[in-house]
Design a protein around this motif. Sequence first.
Motif, PDB file in Angstrom:
ATOM      1  N   THR A 173      24.536  42.915  46.381  1.00 59.55           N
ATOM      2  CA  THR A 173      25.247  42.979  45.093  1.00 59.55           C
ATOM      3  C   THR A 173      26.428  42.022  45.022  1.00 59.55           C
ATOM      4  N   ILE A 174      26.959  41.610  46.179  1.00 57.12           N
ATOM      5  CA  ILE A 174      28.172  40.790  46.191  1.00 57.12           C
ATOM      6  C   ILE A 174      27.973  39.485  45.440  1.00 57.12           C
ATOM      7  N   TRP A 175      26.856  38.833  45.687  1.00 54.67           N
ATOM      8  CA  TRP A 175      26.645  37.493  45.141  1.00 54.67           C
ATOM      9  C   TRP A 175      25.760  37.496  43.890  1.00 54.67           C
ATOM     10  N   ALA A 176      25.471  38.666  43.347  1.00 49.03           N
ATOM     11  CA  ALA A 176      24.540  38.737  42.214  1.00 49.03           C
ATOM     12  C   ALA A 176      25.158  38.280  40.904  1.00 49.03           C
ATOM     13  N   ARG A 177      26.404  38.677  40.668  1.00 45.68           N
ATOM     14  CA  ARG A 177      27.034  38.360  39.376  1.00 45.68           C
ATOM     15  C   ARG A 177      28.547  38.300  39.542  1.00 45.68           C
ATOM     16  N   GLY A 178      29.208  37.605  38.622  1.00 45.72           N
ATOM     17  CA  GLY A 178      30.661  37.529  38.666  1.00 45.72           C
ATOM     18  C   GLY A 178      31.188  36.336  37.884  1.00 45.72           C
ATOM     19  N   LYS A 179      32.468  36.083  38.052  1.00 46.55           N
ATOM     20  CA  LYS A 179      33.130  34.922  37.445  1.00 46.55           C
ATOM     21  C   LYS A 179      33.597  34.019  38.577  1.00 46.55           C
ATOM     22  N   GLY A 180      33.221  32.769  38.530  1.00 50.46           N
ATOM     23  CA  GLY A 180      33.571  31.848  39.599  1.00 50.46           C
ATOM     24  C   GLY A 180      34.862  31.090  39.340  1.00 50.46           C
TER      25      GLY A 180
ATOM     26  N   THR B  98      26.658  34.818  35.528  1.00 51.23           N
ATOM     27  CA  THR B  98      28.022  34.857  35.005  1.00 51.23           C
ATOM     28  C   THR B  98      28.245  36.115  34.165  1.00 51.23           C
ATOM     29  N   ILE B  99      29.363  36.786  34.399  1.00 51.19           N
ATOM     30  CA  ILE B  99      29.700  37.987  33.632  1.00 51.19           C
ATOM     31  C   ILE B  99      30.580  37.611  32.449  1.00 51.19           C
ATOM     32  N   SER B 100      30.670  38.487  31.456  1.00 47.68           N
ATOM     33  CA  SER B 100      31.494  38.246  30.272  1.00 47.68           C
ATOM     34  C   SER B 100      32.943  38.594  30.560  1.00 47.68           C
ATOM     35  N   ALA B 101      33.845  38.135  29.693  1.00 50.58           N
ATOM     36  CA  ALA B 101      35.282  38.311  29.916  1.00 50.58           C
ATOM     37  C   ALA B 101      35.679  39.774  30.017  1.00 50.58           C
ATOM     38  N   ASN B 102      35.014  40.642  29.255  1.00 51.77           N
ATOM     39  CA  ASN B 102      35.395  42.058  29.297  1.00 51.77           C
ATOM     40  C   ASN B 102      34.937  42.754  30.586  1.00 51.77           C
ATOM     41  N   GLN B 103      34.190  42.020  31.431  1.00 54.16           N
ATOM     42  CA  GLN B 103      33.763  42.566  32.717  1.00 54.16           C
ATOM     43  C   GLN B 103      34.622  42.052  33.879  1.00 54.16           C
ATOM     44  N   TYR B 104      35.581  41.181  33.584  1.00 55.81           N
ATOM     45  CA  TYR B 104      36.436  40.659  34.650  1.00 55.81           C
ATOM     46  C   TYR B 104      37.228  41.814  35.269  1.00 55.81           C
ATOM     47  N   PRO B 105      37.384  41.834  36.581  1.00 55.78           N
ATOM     48  CA  PRO B 105      38.172  42.900  37.216  1.00 55.78           C
ATOM     49  C   PRO B 105      39.642  42.796  36.842  1.00 55.78           C
TER      50      PRO B 105
END
Length: 443
Positions: free
Chosen positions: A153-160, A188-195
């Motif tokens: 799950t670590i490398w599946a999705r996120g903001k780089g 790439t995740i959307s802005a509302n998903q940023y931690p």
Amino acid sequence: FLIFQLLTGELYSSPLKASLALLYQTCAADLLNEYTYDAGLAGLSYSFQVLPRGARLTFGGYNDKLKEFASYVSSKLARDLNDVLPNSDDEFERYRDNLLRALAAFKVKQPYAHAIYYSGLAQQPRNFEYTNEELVNAMKSTTRQQLIEYVKTIWARGKGDALIQGNYEKKEALDIVNTIDKTLNFKTISANQYPERLKALPIPVTTAREDPVRIRTSEPNPSNNNAASQIMLQSLGTSEKDHVLIEIMSAIIEEPFFDELRTKQQLGYIVSSGIKAVEQTRTLSLIVQSNVAPAEKLTTSMLTFLDQVRKKYLEPLTSVDIELFVKGLVDRRLEPDKFLAVEVTRNWSEIANGRFQYDRLQAEVAALLTLSKNDILDYWDNLYGSERRMLVSEVVPRSGPATSKEPAVKNGYSDGTNTLLLGVGDIEKFRADREASRSVTMS
């Protein structure tokens, strides 16, 4: 230097995931060592961290081989999982046992370290730092299969995010970013998903007539007969002027504090003061450890010293005194960086925190050069007076001359009692309340 970070809020969302993060880091570092050791001899280095807001890769070394090195390590971590994870339950158990031993070492740290730990815990959101006990219990329940699923799950999705700094042209830097992007191949995740970014929990304001927040804990090591006490004064100001003013205050009281409590009163062999930071929040920290005086005595002596700061150390300041303090802080900021790593770390901090203020040092110098004596007095009156956010963290030994009444595990706060005296069992409820208070203030 190359720094890459994949932001996601899923990696540290529970003590179990935080424990799996520790396991992943440890396994990967050990199993990659066969290759990275030789790379280190060739002047290349890397580090890998799983942090509360995501995974971070840092590479350093000669630019002619750095791209290939970064691509190889990134590929191993994100794709070739069999090469960076235990291949058997026995191997997994060995890594887990080593980490449990490391976590168990918390109990034999010095009392002042325990005081700092609990005061820091009280200012950190719960999903950014879990208690040592939570991590131990979670680590005991981890399995190899859980680790494998977690790593997927670590490398599946996120903001780089990325920083390339050194001997590279713009085209070369973009090519490196593109290569690592393809290697990690995340969605790439959307802005509302940023931690959420780390923000310190605000300590409640108390007046000079009120007792501050006080954490009292028993020293976990029964053979250590030292008491410790730490006092923290939290400043929520985020401007350059706020930050340099608390540094000025620290510089002013550092020597008198040591002289009074260590040299004259001889309360303990560890007496220190300084600044601690949680993102843009700053705290003035004073700490004493003693084997002859109980924690309550240490706290009282530090409060007596703080009560006298304005009259004894601030009001007598001359313009020449202030210029000397200012010059010391200005010189430190204007001194050229001796190593590229220092500049890279500073620039990355601006990126990771979302501030992007790369001229921060120059802005702080400008703020320092405008300071007056009234600014210092007003700041202290706010920090220690009208906006006094004080936290006291006391550690009580179980035996010896410095012992005192054994602290209760809970003092009622977690049960709804209106008290700011906290036992170790009250800290989590206190953190939850401060998170709720911060949310109300922000809304």
